[in-house]
Design a protein around this motif. Structure first.
Motif, PDB file in Angstrom:
ATOM      1  N   UNK B 179       0.909  -1.239   0.118  1.00 14.49           N
ATOM      2  CA  UNK B 179       0.018  -0.023   0.098  1.00 14.49           C
ATOM      3  C   UNK B 179       0.738   1.276   0.165  1.00 14.49           C
ATOM      4  N   UNK B 180       0.404   2.037  -1.060  1.00 12.89           N
ATOM      5  CA  UNK B 180       1.610   3.478  -1.064  1.00 12.89           C
ATOM      6  C   UNK B 180       0.727   4.481  -0.043  1.00 12.89           C
ATOM      7  N   UNK B 181       2.074   5.213   0.506  1.00  9.24           N
ATOM      8  CA  UNK B 181       1.621   6.489   1.225  1.00  9.24           C
ATOM      9  C   UNK B 181       2.791   7.241   0.575  1.00  9.24           C
ATOM     10  N   UNK B 182       2.302   8.569   0.619  1.00 14.50           N
ATOM     11  CA  UNK B 182       3.181   9.772   0.338  1.00 14.50           C
ATOM     12  C   UNK B 182       3.562  10.392   1.485  1.00 14.50           C
ATOM     13  N   UNK B 183       4.875  10.642   1.890  1.00 17.51           N
ATOM     14  CA  UNK B 183       5.070  11.440   3.092  1.00 17.51           C
ATOM     15  C   UNK B 183       6.014  12.662   2.804  1.00 17.51           C
ATOM     16  N   UNK B 184       5.955  13.725   3.640  1.00 16.32           N
ATOM     17  CA  UNK B 184       6.971  14.738   3.194  1.00 16.32           C
ATOM     18  C   UNK B 184       6.365  15.824   2.374  1.00 16.32           C
ATOM     19  N   UNK B 185       6.011  16.912   3.039  1.00 17.10           N
ATOM     20  CA  UNK B 185       5.505  17.954   2.271  1.00 17.10           C
ATOM     21  C   UNK B 185       6.550  18.549   1.062  1.00 17.10           C
ATOM     22  N   UNK B 186       7.618  18.548   1.260  1.00 16.69           N
ATOM     23  CA  UNK B 186       8.511  18.775   0.463  1.00 16.69           C
ATOM     24  C   UNK B 186       9.110  17.782  -0.352  1.00 16.69           C
ATOM     25  N   UNK B 187       9.364  16.608   0.284  1.00 12.90           N
ATOM     26  CA  UNK B 187       9.974  15.598  -0.513  1.00 12.90           C
ATOM     27  C   UNK B 187       9.193  14.797  -1.313  1.00 12.90           C
ATOM     28  N   UNK B 188       7.940  14.729  -0.883  1.00 18.67           N
ATOM     29  CA  UNK B 188       6.753  13.604  -1.580  1.00 18.67           C
ATOM     30  C   UNK B 188       7.561  12.330  -1.593  1.00 18.67           C
ATOM     31  N   UNK B 189       7.986  11.525  -0.664  1.00 15.41           N
ATOM     32  CA  UNK B 189       8.421  10.600  -0.673  1.00 15.41           C
ATOM     33  C   UNK B 189       7.546   9.407  -0.552  1.00 15.41           C
ATOM     34  N   UNK B 190       7.734   8.711  -1.595  1.00 15.51           N
ATOM     35  CA  UNK B 190       6.629   7.461  -1.630  1.00 15.51           C
ATOM     36  C   UNK B 190       7.033   6.199  -0.910  1.00 15.51           C
ATOM     37  N   UNK B 191       6.339   5.932   0.083  1.00 13.31           N
ATOM     38  CA  UNK B 191       6.383   4.901   1.147  1.00 13.31           C
ATOM     39  C   UNK B 191       5.439   3.783   0.808  1.00 13.31           C
ATOM     40  N   UNK B 192       5.899   2.470   1.146  1.00 15.66           N
ATOM     41  CA  UNK B 192       4.966   1.521   0.729  1.00 15.66           C
ATOM     42  C   UNK B 192       4.893   0.665   2.088  1.00 15.66           C
ATOM     43  N   UNK B 193       3.825   0.185   2.515  1.00 18.14           N
ATOM     44  CA  UNK B 193       3.531  -0.519   3.547  1.00 18.14           C
ATOM     45  C   UNK B 193       3.303  -2.020   3.152  1.00 18.14           C
ATOM     46  N   UNK B 194       4.047  -2.760   3.429  1.00 13.96           N
ATOM     47  CA  UNK B 194       3.995  -4.241   2.669  1.00 13.96           C
ATOM     48  C   UNK B 194       3.551  -5.106   3.817  1.00 13.96           C
ATOM     49  N   UNK B 195       2.631  -5.986   3.704  1.00 11.60           N
ATOM     50  CA  UNK B 195       2.049  -7.061   4.389  1.00 11.60           C
ATOM     51  C   UNK B 195       1.658  -8.179   3.440  1.00 11.60           C
ATOM     52  N   UNK B 196       1.357  -9.403   4.233  1.00 10.46           N
ATOM     53  CA  UNK B 196       0.756 -10.311   3.727  1.00 10.46           C
ATOM     54  C   UNK B 196      -0.668 -10.500   4.352  1.00 10.46           C
ATOM     55  N   UNK B 209      -0.859   2.135  10.031  1.00  7.16           N
ATOM     56  CA  UNK B 209      -1.305   2.917   9.036  1.00  7.16           C
ATOM     57  C   UNK B 209      -1.974   4.421   9.927  1.00  7.16           C
ATOM     58  N   UNK B 210      -2.367   4.083  10.834  1.00 13.63           N
ATOM     59  CA  UNK B 210      -2.885   5.192  11.631  1.00 13.63           C
ATOM     60  C   UNK B 210      -1.481   6.060  12.235  1.00 13.63           C
ATOM     61  N   UNK B 211      -0.457   5.305  12.603  1.00 15.44           N
ATOM     62  CA  UNK B 211       0.671   6.023  13.208  1.00 15.44           C
ATOM     63  C   UNK B 211       1.275   6.778  12.086  1.00 15.44           C
ATOM     64  N   UNK B 212       1.606   6.207  10.745  1.00 15.91           N
ATOM     65  CA  UNK B 212       2.063   6.954   9.562  1.00 15.91           C
ATOM     66  C   UNK B 212       1.191   8.184   9.153  1.00 15.91           C
ATOM     67  N   UNK B 213       0.058   8.076   9.358  1.00 14.59           N
ATOM     68  CA  UNK B 213      -0.988   9.237   9.053  1.00 14.59           C
ATOM     69  C   UNK B 213      -0.731  10.413  10.041  1.00 14.59           C
ATOM     70  N   UNK B 214      -0.518  10.273  11.035  1.00 15.67           N
ATOM     71  CA  UNK B 214      -0.193  11.046  11.887  1.00 15.67           C
ATOM     72  C   UNK B 214       1.151  11.828  11.955  1.00 15.67           C
ATOM     73  N   UNK B 215       2.010  11.330  10.680  1.00 12.91           N
ATOM     74  CA  UNK B 215       3.346  12.098  10.923  1.00 12.91           C
ATOM     75  C   UNK B 215       3.273  13.420  10.023  1.00 12.91           C
ATOM     76  N   UNK B 216       3.757  14.105  10.538  1.00 10.18           N
ATOM     77  CA  UNK B 216       3.726  15.641   9.396  1.00 10.18           C
ATOM     78  C   UNK B 216       5.294  15.960   9.215  1.00 10.18           C
ATOM     79  N   UNK B 217       5.964  15.583   8.074  1.00  8.19           N
ATOM     80  CA  UNK B 217       7.306  15.840   7.679  1.00  8.19           C
ATOM     81  C   UNK B 217       7.516  16.615   6.661  1.00  8.19           C
TER      82      UNK B 217
END
Lengths: 382, 496, 366
Positions: B179-196, B209-217
């Motif tokens: 599952x992709x998530x984009x983090x970082x207002x400047x870097x727009x880094x793509x992050x993938x949460x992988x699980x089976x 997901x909840x903790x990742x959503x709370x991140x502001x970077x």
């Protein structure tokens, strides 16, 4: 934020605890006592002698400095002596490594009852120690002997004890236990200072056993063979060398008996104690002078028989000597009686010394010769 | 949440129909950005086509493709009037590259920065966005830090697609979710949460997901940025996540029901939750036969104990309880310490500090100089200091043993807490001897008992004891046994 | 805060084993002499009985702690008073155990280090665990317990060559059973502290096997104690340990393997520290949680600070080792042990089960 205050306080407390190094003492501020000796002075005071390890400073030493130091202290009690001694020493006496304690003969004769407390009360001094009685000498004399093989003489003595098949470090505990067992005779190992007239040097030698009476005064000694015979009965040794002679001057032979085992049977007949000691073991012929081929079963059986009679005779003599001279039960016969006839023991234990001295002891030896070595007869006597 | 500083302000919401206006606006936005290329295609006087892209990010082969050229020519030929002819382009082009049209300025700008090619046609209020990413990237190489004698030699790279493909190749099932998530207002880094799916606990996935959503970077350069923001407890020396550059570790962890967080731009993938015992599990344990694996794991336990305790034990025994030393040993140590000016604790602290310094210098210095530093360090400390009588020889032995032992912990980030904790333990042993060590141990133990990694107790399955999961902790059970363990666990909600 | 039965086992074991091994062997030998092993066996049986009663009692109200269900059994006022007395007792014993431990550590390791430093250091470490909740203490005990058992086995192996089988006999002293009975009292009174499970059972998740794991925990500790006392007797006989303050400590000094592993007494101190950690941790948790429940304070962690201050005060109060190791155990043995560890739980159990049987709905106030 409220919960942070205790945490902060705790952190400060822990830190403040860490700063106080109350009991820290570097190795170089300690002086390790490896052996100590106690002598009785003429005025009744005690002389405490300490043998300390002196660390060699780096590699340049070259044997110039003695690796140990001897210091003395005088006082009425052992702790007084210790203080007296400490005042002469720049490093703190540490007794954690003391394995050997020597009592001079005079000290032992005067009684060791008051000394034992100083050995066991202090948590620093260890229970695993050997106490020796210096036969015919003082502890000071003995401790001044230098021993060439080991850097510190005390280590040498421990090693000798190990070589001759005794457990090292158990004699303190053993005497404590024996002193507390009713009727039992406390014993300590004995050493002597030997002047070798041929080599012209003084050296130390393990002598045997010092026997104490119930008042914990030295009653006498058993020499080395007598001690080993005693240990056979108490089950504390695993080998004994027996030399026996063939009748009519045909020569002697020597057997080493191992796998020693002894059983004591007691009986009380009309107030008199009868004790039967059964000795078993297996022998190996170490040396045989007579021109007899031991490969022949008959000869071997004869040897066996002679050896067993010899053992019986010697053992009986040892027991008799203790009964007559020392009048203390050093063979754990009382314990055997307690186990086998508790009612009789309850009646006899108050005056066990007397009953023991009067007891009729019979020794039965049933040692088998298991091996004869590499040859039948001596190689030069066909 | 801190609002991200300096957000980009766009002069207008959508682009207009006039190409020159659009161009002026974009040029203003990309002022002083020399890498943004504005390429005009002036085929005729009236019709203008403008292509905007970031030099180096896009694949320039697209310009050479006949399809593209013919489309441009056709477009120009049509005189620039009429709707943008998508069907043609899409029909031919979408087979190879994704394509879409967009009118929002923000989206266009961000797409250009994400390595897309934006094509503006005069008179059209929409831009065409072509995904033509052709950035330079490192190929898959051997893992640099996590070496294994037996096992695959691939490691992750800085490119997310390559990393996900490395995992996907090993788990070929639709149950592997990325599952992709984009983090970082400047870097727009793509992050993938992988699980089976079916292996990982749903509540765990939700929690992540909840903790990742709370991140502001603003910028995410490394997975460490994320790790620190989503871990359970920041004020703990113990890591609550594992990082690895080995796809096989990630795969195995995923199949155990763990979750991996892959970050674009770094080869380090985060794996969570972990327990304390993960520190002692190396990949090779699962590639080698089980007897060897178990024995080597026990070796690690012993080495771990050495790396944590040896210096403080030495200090405690020599300065508090010398009666623990056998007499001969004591004689040697006392002689060696004779003349050393420092107290034992200070000596140990000093040497440990020096060792850490040497290690740090060795890591930071260029490879060519690194060996020189270690030689000088070994010579200076090992030889000269002892000769000069400043440091005792046993202490040098102790410190080097400790150092060697600390390298034996397979996971680098798990060896860090023990390197840190060695110092407080040393202090408390210097103050209170073995009692201090015992208290320190109890504190560490309690701390670990209190610690949780994403709801999983740090010391489990030993404490709390879970007998069905114990087979891979103190020993590495034979594979048959582990497999049967897996089978009994299938479908259970509480497992990792 | 949930406990598993397995955790209960280790909690009880660690709590029972440590201090009891160190402190009760001397008195047992003093009274029972040659019959010490028998006395210890008896003590184990008695403590198992006490544990059984306590467990049965609290299983009547499986979801309630002692503080909650005692008022339900014997009425609000009486119940609350009784609980209050128990809490005071537990605070006292917690403090005394801490002091006994500190005295021992001080004797064994230190000379100049002040006693309060040892007590404070230990208390802080325990507080850190208890603050996390009882499950944290339980988790620690799951690590500590096996380590302690491992150590005991190691000691056993090391001491094998110093054992004299003949010193074990006769098992019964010549003066009959009375010495054995009186000799079992010190150990039994210590081990019956397991009555504290009345506060623990409420936290256990699955109560089906609680009784058996509680009994196993105590029983295992009793087995270990029996093993140690036999070991002591085979090494020292039965008269010497009666004169020693800490016979096991002396034994550990005596053990030596190949002249290299020796003076293991210090490791004994470390092992003791671990078990005392669990024991005082349990007491601190029980008292602070119980007090919070009794007075209706919502956050028990805040009570914890107050309780630990009390425990600290109790630990610092006695003047010398005599008061903690002679006077208090006497009080514990003669008053607390028969009344509070046996009679009261037994009566409560009887009344409680009678009430349950009568099927009278339990009213919140009476």
């Amino acid at each position: 934020m409220r919960s942070n205050l205790p945490r902060l306080l705790t952190a400060i407390l822990l830190l403040s605890l860490l700063t106080g190094c109350w009991d820290r003492r570097e190795l170089n501020d300690r002086l390790f006592e490896l052996a100590s000796g106690v002598d009785r002075l003429e005025d009744g005071k005690l002389l405490l002698i300490g043998q300390f390890m002196v660390p060699s400073t780096s590699e340049e030493g070259g044997g110039a400095k003695k690796p140990y130091l001897i210091e003395t202290g005088v006082g009425k009690m052992v702790s007084e002596c210790l203080l007296d001694m400490q005042l002469k020493l720049s490093r703190r006496i540490t007794r954690g490594h003391r394995n050997n304690i020597y009592f001079g003969e005079d000290m032992a004769k005067a009684g060791i009852a008051d000394l034992m407390d100083s050995v066991t009360r202090d948590p620093d001094s260890r229970l695993k120690s050997d106490i020796w009685v210096v036969k015919g000498g003082t502890a000071l004399e003995f401790m001044q002997l230098s021993y060439p093989l080991e850097s510190i003489p005390a280590i040498g003595l421990s090693k000798i004890r190990h070589i001759i098949g005794k457990t090292t470090g158990n004699s303190l505990l053993e005497i404590l236990v024996e002193e507390n067992v009713e009727g039992s005779g406390p014993t300590l190992p004995a050493v002597e200072i030997l002047y070798d007239t041929k080599l012209r040097k003084k050296t130390l030698q393990v002598y045997g056993r010092a026997i104490f009476n119930r008042d914990q005064q030295l009653a006498g000694y058993l020499n080395r063979m007598e001690s080993v015979y005693r240990l056979w009965i108490t089950g504390e040794t695993d080998r004994i060398p027996i030399t026996a002679d063939l009748p009519n001057g045909r020569g002697s032979f020597n057997t080493e008996v191992t796998l020693l085992h002894a059983k004591t049977r007691t009986a009380v007949n009309a107030g008199r104690v009868a004790i039967d000691v059964y000795l078993t073991g297996s022998g190996v012929i170490l040396e045989s002078q007579p021109a007899i081929d031991l490969r022949k079963p008959d000869h071997l059986r004869e040897f066996e028989d002679i050896m067993n009679r010899r053992i019986e005779k010697d053992q009986t003599e040892v027991i008799r000597k203790v009964q007559r001279q020392f009048k203390v039960d050093v063979f754990h016969f009382g314990k055997a009686l307690d186990r086998q006839h508790p009612q009789d023991w309850a009646r006899l234990k108050a005056h066990w010394e007397q009953s023991f001295s009067d007891a009729e002891v019979t020794v039965h030896s049933r040692v088998k010769i298991k091996r004869i070595g590499l040859q039948g007869p001596p190689p030069n006597k066909p | 949440m801190i609002p991200s500083r300096n957000p980009v302000s766009y002069p207008r919401e959508t682009i207009g129909a006039h190409l020159s206006e659009n161009e002026a606006m974009l040029r203003q936005l990309f002022e002083h950005c020399f890498d943004v290329v504005f390429q005009r295609v002036d085929l005729s006087e009236e019709c203008l086509i403008l292509m905007v892209y970031v030099d180096g990010l896009i694949d320039k082969n697209v310009f050479a493709s006949p399809l593209f050229q013919s489309w441009v020519a056709e477009k120009a030929g049509a005189g620039g009037k009429g709707a943008v002819d998508y069907p043609v382009l899409k029909e031919h082009f979408a087979v190879v590259r994704p394509i879409r049209n967009e009118s929002r300025v923000q989206e266009i700008v961000e797409s250009v920065l994400r390595a897309e090619l934006a094509v503006f046609v005069d008179g059209e209020p929409e831009a065409i966005l072509l995904e033509t990413s052709g950035m330079e990237h490192r190929g898959v190489e051997e893992p640099a830090n996590e070496v294994a004698i037996r096992g695959p030699r691939e490691s992750f790279t800085e490119t997310l697609q390559i990393n996900t493909s490395l995992v996907r190749r090993r788990i070929q099932t639709p149950h592997l979710k990325l599952e992709p998530v984009v983090l970082g207002t400047f870097s727009k880094t793509r992050i993938v949460i992988a699980y089976v799916e079916g292996e990982a606990r749903p509540d765990l996935i939700g929690l992540v997901k909840q903790r990742l959503a709370g991140i502001q970077l603003d910028v995410v350069l490394e997975s460490g940025y994320i790790e620190e923001l989503i871990e359970d407890r920041t004020f703990s020396p113990f890591p609550q996540m594992m990082n690895t550059e080995r796809p096989d570790i990630v795969t195995a962890s995923l199949m155990e029901g763990r979750i991996a967080i892959m970050t674009d731009g770094t080869p380090q993938v985060l794996i969570l939750p972990i327990t304390f015992w993960t520190a002692f599990q190396a990949v090779e344990d699962y590639y080698e036969r089980f007897i060897y694996a178990t024995l080597i794991r026990w070796t690690r336990f012993v080495l771990f104990a050495i790396s944590l305790y040896l210096p403080s034990l030495y200090v405690a025994i020599t300065t508090f309880h010398p009666q623990l030393l056998p007499t001969n040993f004591l004689q040697n140590i006392t002689s060696a310490r004779e003349g050393v000016p420092f107290p034992g604790v200070i000596e140990a602290l000093l040497m440990e500090f020096l060792f850490e310094g040497l290690r740090e210098a060795g890591v930071r210095l260029p490879k060519a100089v690194g060996s020189a530093v270690s030689i000088v360090g070994a010579l200076v400390i090992g030889e000269a200091a002892v000769k000069a009588g400043i440091v005792s020889a046993p202490m040098v032995i102790i410190v080097s043993l400790t150092g060697i032992a600390s390298f034996a912990i397979p996971r680098y980030n798990m060896s860090i807490p023990f390197r840190i904790l060695r110092f407080p333990l040393l202090l408390s042993s210097g103050a209170l001897g073995l009692f201090g060590i015992a208290m320190g141990t109890l504190l560490i133990l309690t701390h670990m008992a209190r610690l949780e990694s994403f709801g999983v107790p740090y010391l489990s399955p030993i404490a709390p004891f879970q007998p069905d999961q114990i087979k891979d902790v103190l020993i590495r059970a034979p594979r048959r046994k582990i497999n049967s363990l897996k089978a009994t666990l299938a479908g259970r909600p509480r497992r990792r | 805060m949930k406990l598993t039965n397995y955790q209960l086992f280790w909690l009880l074991f660690s709590m029972e084993a440590g201090m009891t091994i160190m402190l009760t062997l001397g008195p047992t030998f003093q009274a029972a002499r040659q019959g010490a092993p028998l006395a210890m066996l008896l003590a184990g049986a008695v403590s198992l009985l006490a544990t059984y009663i306590a467990a049965k009692l609290s299983l009547l109200y499986p979801e309630d702690t002692f503080v909650e269900y005692v008022p339900k059994i014997i009425g609000q006022w009486l119940g609350k008073t009784l609980v209050f007395v128990y809490l005071l007792l537990w605070i006292a014993v917690g403090g005394i155990v801490l002091r006994e431990y500190a005295d021992f550590v001080h004797m064994a390791l230190f000379d100049k280090t002040p006693l309060w430093a040892i007590i404070l250091f230990m208390l802080i470490v325990i507080l850190y665990a208890v603050h996390g909740g009882i499950h944290i203490v339980a988790r620690c005990s799951e690590i500590i317990g096996p380590i302690v058992v491992f150590n005991i086995i190691l000691f056993r192996i090391f001491s094998l060559k110093d054992l004299h089988l003949d010193r074990l006999l006769p098992l019964l002293p010549s003066d009959g059973w009375m010495p054995v009975l009186s000799g079992s009292a010190p150990a039994a009174s210590y081990m019956s502290e397991s009555v504290m499970i009345v506060m623990l059972i409420a936290f256990i998740g699955n109560k089906k096997k609680t009784l058996s794991s509680g009994l196993w925990g105590v029983g295992f500790a009793a087995i270990v104690l029996l093993n140690v006392i036999i070991d002591t007797m085979m090494m020292l006989g039965s008269t010497v340990p009666a004169m020693l303050q800490y016979p096991v400590y002396s034994i550990s000094q005596y053990i030596s393997v190949m002249e290299f592993v020796q003076n293991l007494d210090i490791f004994l101190v470390v092992g003791m520290s671990f078990t005392v950690f669990v024991k005082i941790g349990l007491y601190l948790f029980m008292t602070s949680y119980g007090t919070a429940q009794l007075f209706g304070i919502r956050n028990w962690r805040r009570v914890l600070w107050a309780v630990s201050m009390l425990v600290l005060a109790v630990a610092l109060f006695p003047r010398n080792a005599d008061e903690t190791q002679v006077v208090f155990p006497l009080f514990w043995k003669n008053i607390v042990f028969p009344i509070f560890l046996f009679a009261v739980p037994f009566l409560l159990w009887m009344i409680g089960s009678a009430r349950k049987r009568m099927k009278r709905p339990v009213r919140p106030h009476a």
